[in-house]
Design a protein around this motif. Structure first.
Motif, PDB file in Angstrom:
ATOM      1  N   PHE A 262       0.848  -1.199   0.000  1.00 34.67           N
ATOM      2  CA  PHE A 262       0.000   0.000   0.000  1.00 34.67           C
ATOM      3  C   PHE A 262       0.879   1.243   0.000  1.00 34.67           C
ATOM      4  O   PHE A 262       1.868   1.319   0.724  1.00 34.67           O
ATOM      5  CB  PHE A 262      -0.905   0.020   1.235  1.00 34.67           C
TER       6      PHE A 262
ATOM      7  N   ALA B 182       0.443   5.799  -0.559  1.00 29.38           N
ATOM      8  CA  ALA B 182      -0.506   6.900  -0.726  1.00 29.38           C
ATOM      9  C   ALA B 182       0.207   8.235  -0.617  1.00 29.38           C
ATOM     10  O   ALA B 182       1.287   8.339  -0.032  1.00 29.38           O
ATOM     11  CB  ALA B 182      -1.600   6.822   0.338  1.00 29.38           C
TER      12      ALA B 182
ATOM     13  N   CYS C 140      -9.172   4.878   3.917  1.00 32.82           N
ATOM     14  CA  CYS C 140     -10.060   3.868   3.336  1.00 32.82           C
ATOM     15  C   CYS C 140      -9.385   3.323   2.088  1.00 32.82           C
ATOM     16  O   CYS C 140      -8.835   4.093   1.296  1.00 32.82           O
ATOM     17  CB  CYS C 140     -11.388   4.475   2.886  1.00 32.82           C
ATOM     18  N   VAL C 141      -9.438   1.999   1.926  1.00 34.17           N
ATOM     19  CA  VAL C 141      -8.800   1.403   0.743  1.00 34.17           C
ATOM     20  C   VAL C 141      -9.654   0.257   0.209  1.00 34.17           C
ATOM     21  O   VAL C 141     -10.291  -0.466   0.977  1.00 34.17           O
ATOM     22  CB  VAL C 141      -7.360   0.917   1.074  1.00 34.17           C
ATOM     23  N   ASP C 142      -9.652   0.134  -1.103  1.00 37.83           N
ATOM     24  CA  ASP C 142     -10.268  -1.020  -1.762  1.00 37.83           C
ATOM     25  C   ASP C 142      -9.218  -2.131  -1.748  1.00 37.83           C
ATOM     26  O   ASP C 142      -8.200  -2.018  -2.431  1.00 37.83           O
ATOM     27  CB  ASP C 142     -10.617  -0.608  -3.206  1.00 37.83           C
TER      28      ASP C 142
ATOM     29  N   HIS D 217      -8.119   4.549  -3.125  1.00 37.68           N
ATOM     30  CA  HIS D 217      -8.243   4.831  -1.693  1.00 37.68           C
ATOM     31  C   HIS D 217      -8.782   6.249  -1.500  1.00 37.68           C
ATOM     32  O   HIS D 217      -8.715   7.080  -2.398  1.00 37.68           O
ATOM     33  CB  HIS D 217      -6.906   4.617  -0.979  1.00 37.68           C
TER      34      HIS D 217
ATOM     35  N   CYS E  79     -16.109   4.585   5.486  1.00 31.78           N
ATOM     36  CA  CYS E  79     -15.549   4.251   4.175  1.00 31.78           C
ATOM     37  C   CYS E  79     -16.660   3.924   3.199  1.00 31.78           C
ATOM     38  O   CYS E  79     -17.691   3.366   3.588  1.00 31.78           O
ATOM     39  CB  CYS E  79     -14.602   3.056   4.301  1.00 31.78           C
TER      40      CYS E  79
ATOM     41  N   MET F 202     -14.935  -0.620   0.518  1.00 31.15           N
ATOM     42  CA  MET F 202     -13.610  -0.259   1.010  1.00 31.15           C
ATOM     43  C   MET F 202     -13.480  -0.655   2.479  1.00 31.15           C
ATOM     44  O   MET F 202     -14.470  -0.820   3.182  1.00 31.15           O
ATOM     45  CB  MET F 202     -13.366   1.241   0.861  1.00 31.15           C
TER      46      MET F 202
END
Ligand code: NAG
Ligand code: NAG
Ligand code: NAG
Length: 305
Positions: free
Chosen positions: A118, A120, A177-179, A186, A196, A200
């Motif tokens: 991950f 970001a 929040c992430v898929d 995200h 979220c 997510m």
């Protein structure tokens, strides 16, 4: 029952710090492995965390081969932000943070640890005005640590207009929040009514807190527009402050972090040691002859901007 002043702040403060890590800066260079992978054409960034970082986007496993500049040997993540300079004519001198800390908050709401690989970006590197900044989403604000500060009479993402008696601080919050099936999908729960979007998963909320040692850099202080500039911005403005994070947490500690739910600080220990012990290894630049750590040279590399 009496509630002490400190307890009051901890309970109702806009964010509760459940765990945090301090990191030392170990590298500054004109690279950005997320935005310009493989190239040296970014504005200057200061890097904190795993020294396995190069100009290329690393995996979590690759970061875990490095030496951490932070106090927690279970966190081999890399964190970076634009370099801050004291400007005198064309002499740009880096203003070092007294502390660079990463906080992990809203742990009670998190459903999953940071997923492997991950990454970001938070903030807007092109922001030129307060209207380009979403403080209500990412908390971006600059102020003087003492609290004696003018942030409510200037745009809150510009630098303070008079000397900070202690450090000058900036904070910035990352997407939470992430898929899980598409990690580059995200967002912030704050953009979606505090939860979220369907599909997510909620992660802990990562927040940078950088306390720049402006007192040491400019002992005579300042009045009006300060002689500071971010590598991405112009004199006096903090709007373009942004942050980058690539997950390098070892699995066991990333899961342990989800237990830090109380109102008190929890140290995140793991198989690699106790969370405040630092590491005996020495951080280094993996490619010392490539790229530049000089501000003016970085402008030339960007195309003479
Ligand atoms: C640039 O500024 C720094 C900080 O004030 C100072 O220490 C240094 O001597 C200056 N360099 C030049 C070439 O003027
Ligand atoms: C970022 O700043 C640019 C430059 O002013 C602006 O055009 C853009 O809308 C901003 N982006 C966001 C998401 O606010
Ligand atoms: C992002 O995730 C949401 C929730 O799972 C989903 O509805 C949306 O289609 C995803 N978008 C992309 C581009 O994957």
């Amino acid at each position: 029952m009496r509630v002490s002043a400190l307890g009051f702040i901890l309970l109702v403060g806009y964010s509760t710090a459940l765990t945090d890590i301090e990191h030392k800066p170990f590298l500054r260079k004109n690279m950005d492995p997320i935005i310009f992978p493989g190239q040296y054409k970014s504005h200057m960034h200061s890097f904190y965390g795993s020294d396995a970082i190069t100009k290329d986007l690393p995996t979590t496993a690759e970061l875990q081969q490095g030496c951490p500049s932070g106090e927690n040997p279970n966190d081999l993540s890399i964190y970076w932000a634009p370099t801050l300079y004291y400007v005198q004519g064309d002499n740009y001198t880096e203003i070092y943070p007294a502390t660079f800390k990463t906080y992990y908050e809203n742990v009670d709401k998190a459903e999953i640890p940071f997923p492997p690989n991950f990454y970001a970006v938070a903030g807007n590197a092109s922001a030129k005005s307060q209207a380009d900044v979403s403080e209500n989403i990412n908390a971006l604000t600059w102020w003087c640590d003492t609290g004696a500060d003018d942030r409510n009479t200037r745009p809150r993402a510009t630098f303070p207009r008079s000397t900070c008696a202690a450090h000058m601080q900036v904070i910035l919050r990352f997407p939470d929040c992430v898929d899980p099936n598409n990690l580059q999908n995200h967002t912030y729960a704050a953009m979606n009514g505090g939860v979220c979007p369907t599909g997510m998963k909620r992660m802990v909320s990562l927040r940078f807190s950088v306390r720049y040692n402006t007192q040491k850099a400019i002992p005579q202080g300042w009045s009006g527009i300060p002689p500071f500039q971010l590598a991405c911005g112009v004199l006096g403005d903090g709007y373009c402050f942004h942050g980058d994070f690539i997950n390098g947490w070892f699995d066991d500690a990333a899961k342990t972090m989800l237990q830090a739910k109380g109102q008190t600080f929890m140290r995140i220990d793991g198989a690699h040691g106790n969370g405040k012990q630092y590491s005996s290894c020495k951080t280094k630049d993996q490619n010392p002859t490539e790229g530049t750590s000089d501000y003016l040279t970085s402008l030339t590399a960007m195309g003479g901007a």
